[in-house]
Design an enzyme around this catalytic site. Structure first.
Site, PDB file in Angstrom:
ATOM      1  N   GLU A  81     -18.657 -26.729  36.908  1.00  0.00           N
ATOM      2  CA  GLU A  81     -18.246 -27.684  37.275  1.00  0.00           C
ATOM      3  C   GLU A  81     -18.430 -28.360  37.793  1.00  0.00           C
ATOM      4  OE1 GLU A  81     -14.622 -28.138  35.222  1.00  0.00           O
ATOM      5  OE2 GLU A  81     -15.029 -28.287  33.213  1.00  0.00           O
ATOM      6  N   GLU A 112      -9.876  -5.704  34.548  1.00  0.00           N
ATOM      7  CA  GLU A 112      -8.849  -5.726  35.490  1.00  0.00           C
ATOM      8  C   GLU A 112      -8.363  -4.927  36.934  1.00  0.00           C
ATOM      9  OE1 GLU A 112      -4.975  -7.214  35.129  1.00  0.00           O
ATOM     10  OE2 GLU A 112      -6.187  -7.865  33.294  1.00  0.00           O
TER      11      GLU A 112
END
Length: 272
Positions: A81, A112
């Site tokens: 963004e 992960e």
């Protein structure tokens, strides 16, 4: 030092399946209201980390976010963004997620848990001491993040973290840790809820403050935003009109000619 995952402790509520829709919404909202207060308690930690980010970016370095699952997605969102909002290059802030691009939309099993992939992902971007890495992990234990930060420390790369458990392993090894302890989740262990909200708030604070300090905001306006849709073009026109005495047609032409609010205003003054 002792380490307890409060994010994994039993919810303060029970019998959720027996609650009405109204009760569920009210109780979730009640829990959510505690998050900004938890963030407020660690503003000094957020300030230390943000100051380091600003320093590195002012010197031409980059900011990397790293995480898995929800934490990774939040980092990717914040990084993605910044270019349209503040007009910075796409490579200035980079979001990395365990499992790669696929994991943004669909969970990648055991990604992960890798103790090597995090550092490998950073090396693919030719990371150096000029950059800074922020590990994001609600638990504070995610191996993908933990071992990447350890490798960064060994290579003199500044490290920060955003976690939601006190005294977690990731916070312990970070040079600039942020520990927002939000307590048990409404649905036990669902750290996409309060922990995710806390991480989003902190990321907003870090990136927005950094961009302001880098001169990407004038007054309170996003003068370097990318004009990627009609809404933003209309906003840009209004921003120009608030700064210089032109009508909407003239403002639109200036914006079209110069490509950004800042450039349009500068060109107008330069011609006077």
């Amino acid at each position: 030092m002792s380490f307890t995952k409060t994010t994994e402790q039993d919810s303060n509520y029970n019998g959720l399946e027996n609650m009405t829709v109204s009760e569920l919404l009210q109780n979730i909202n009640a829990e959510d209201q505690t998050v900004p207060l938890a963030v407020k308690k660690v503003l000094h930690q957020i300030e230390r980390l943000t100051q380091e980010v600003i320093s590195k970016l002012k010197q031409g370095g980059r900011l990397f976010y790293m995480g898995a699952g929800t934490s990774g997605r939040l980092g990717v969102v914040d990084a993605s963004e910044c270019p349209p909002t503040f007009g910075v290059p796409h490579g200035m802030i980079i979001g990395l997620i365990a499992g790669g691009e696929t994991a943004i939309r669909k969970a990648v099993e055991f990604a992960e848990d890798s103790t090597t992939q995090g550092w490998s992902d950073l090396q693919e971007h030719s990371i150096t001491e000029k950059d800074i890495v922020i590990g994001i992990a609600a638990s504070g234990t995610t191996p993908y993040v933990l071992h990447a930060l350890k490798a960064c420390n060994e290579n003199n790369i500044p490290t920060g973290s955003i976690t939601c458990n006190a005294r977690s392993p990731i916070a312990q090894i970070s040079k600039f840790p942020v520990e927002v302890v939000v307590g048990p989740e409404f649905v036990t262990g669902s750290s996409r809820m309060k922990a995710g909200t806390a991480q989003k708030l902190v990321l907003n604070m870090i990136s927005t403050t950094t961009m302001i300090q880098l001169g990407k905001v004038k007054g309170n306006k996003m003068v370097d935003m990318q004009l990627s849709n009609d809404k933003l073009v209309d906003r840009g026109i209004r921003m120009i009109q608030s700064e210089i005495p032109v009508d909407s047609q003239e403002a639109a032409q200036l914006l079209k000619n110069h490509g950004s609010v800042r450039a349009a205003i500068k060109a107008y003054h330069g011609n006077k």
